[in-house]
Write a protein that holds these residues in place. Sequence first.
Motif, PDB file in Angstrom:
ATOM      1  N   LEU A  58       0.821  -1.215   0.000  1.00 27.53           N
ATOM      2  CA  LEU A  58       0.000   0.000   0.000  1.00 27.53           C
ATOM      3  C   LEU A  58       0.855   1.264   0.000  1.00 27.53           C
ATOM      4  CD1 LEU A  58      -2.837  -0.907   2.530  1.00 27.53           C
ATOM      5  CD2 LEU A  58      -3.031  -0.649   0.047  1.00 27.53           C
ATOM      6  N   TYR A  59       1.987   1.197   0.656  1.00 29.28           N
ATOM      7  CA  TYR A  59       2.849   2.375   0.753  1.00 29.28           C
ATOM      8  C   TYR A  59       3.603   2.634  -0.551  1.00 29.28           C
ATOM      9  CZ  TYR A  59       5.873   5.799   2.955  1.00 29.28           C
ATOM     10  OH  TYR A  59       6.522   6.964   3.280  1.00 29.28           O
ATOM     11  N   TYR A  60       4.123   1.564  -1.170  1.00 23.00           N
ATOM     12  CA  TYR A  60       4.963   1.740  -2.351  1.00 23.00           C
ATOM     13  C   TYR A  60       4.266   1.489  -3.679  1.00 23.00           C
ATOM     14  CZ  TYR A  60       9.015   2.212   0.638  1.00 23.00           C
ATOM     15  OH  TYR A  60       9.916   2.671   1.557  1.00 23.00           O
ATOM     16  N   ALA A  61       3.089   0.908  -3.691  1.00 23.69           N
ATOM     17  CA  ALA A  61       2.411   0.553  -4.948  1.00 23.69           C
ATOM     18  C   ALA A  61       2.117   1.746  -5.857  1.00 23.69           C
ATOM     19  CB  ALA A  61       1.138  -0.230  -4.666  1.00 23.69           C
ATOM     20  N   PRO A  62       1.682   2.886  -5.318  1.00 23.13           N
ATOM     21  CA  PRO A  62       1.350   3.977  -6.242  1.00 23.13           C
ATOM     22  C   PRO A  62       2.531   4.452  -7.088  1.00 23.13           C
ATOM     23  CG  PRO A  62       0.439   4.404  -4.076  1.00 23.13           C
ATOM     24  CD  PRO A  62       1.336   3.212  -3.948  1.00 23.13           C
ATOM     25  N   THR A  63       3.756   4.304  -6.605  1.00 22.71           N
ATOM     26  CA  THR A  63       4.903   4.824  -7.345  1.00 22.71           C
ATOM     27  C   THR A  63       5.516   3.787  -8.276  1.00 22.71           C
ATOM     28  OG1 THR A  63       6.415   4.199  -5.569  1.00 22.71           O
ATOM     29  CG2 THR A  63       5.496   6.432  -5.507  1.00 22.71           C
ATOM     30  N   TRP A  64       5.614   2.554  -7.848  1.00 26.95           N
ATOM     31  CA  TRP A  64       6.256   1.468  -8.601  1.00 26.95           C
ATOM     32  C   TRP A  64       7.634   1.867  -9.120  1.00 26.95           C
ATOM     33  CZ3 TRP A  64       4.305  -2.901  -7.428  1.00 26.95           C
ATOM     34  CH2 TRP A  64       2.932  -3.054  -7.286  1.00 26.95           C
ATOM     35  N   ASN A 121      -5.614   6.313   3.054  1.00 28.75           N
ATOM     36  CA  ASN A 121      -5.393   5.357   1.967  1.00 28.75           C
ATOM     37  C   ASN A 121      -4.324   4.318   2.279  1.00 28.75           C
ATOM     38  OD1 ASN A 121      -7.329   6.651   0.394  1.00 28.75           O
ATOM     39  ND2 ASN A 121      -5.836   8.056  -0.474  1.00 28.75           N
ATOM     40  N   LYS A 123      -1.607   4.503   3.981  1.00 26.10           N
ATOM     41  CA  LYS A 123      -0.242   4.972   4.234  1.00 26.10           C
ATOM     42  C   LYS A 123       0.123   4.903   5.713  1.00 26.10           C
ATOM     43  CE  LYS A 123       0.911   6.577   0.091  1.00 26.10           C
ATOM     44  NZ  LYS A 123       1.996   6.078  -0.673  1.00 26.10           N
TER      45      LYS A 123
END
Length: 157
Positions: A58-64, A121, A123
């Motif tokens: 959840l923390y790193y998924a939006p950036t990939w 969300n 984080k």
Amino acid sequence: IYARDMNPVVGTLIAGAPLYMGALRLARFNVSQTDKPLPYFEGLPAPMAAFGLVALVLYYAPTWEPRAAKVVLPMVIVISILMVSRIRYMKAPQLTLKAGAGNTFFMFAAVITLLLVIFVNGKFLLPMISLFILTGIVRFLTRTDSVADFRSIEKDA
């Protein structure tokens, strides 16, 4: 995605580490089970390990971003190893208001954490899970994780 540039065997071993270590943890629990339940968990509980992995996603998924792999993959290994470690972790308090003031505090903290996870969300989950993981490690390193200490926490809760 984080292990796509790695050797396939190494990537598979890292990706499957939580599964392998969770199975080892369960096997050790079944073999070492006693009549009287312990007031603590030995090793990181599998549900908390799962929450830790979900928190990382959840923390790193939006950036990939590729640099996220430098955090995520080592944390997967660390979380997996902690499941089979001898580090002691607190058991969750009972979900009742009648169990005492300490238990009421933990229930209140759990509700606040859940609300923050929902409204931020996800984080907020990573710092909370990290705090739980670090408490066990700090107690282990400072040698304050004796059975008596956990029983006193259990009485307060």
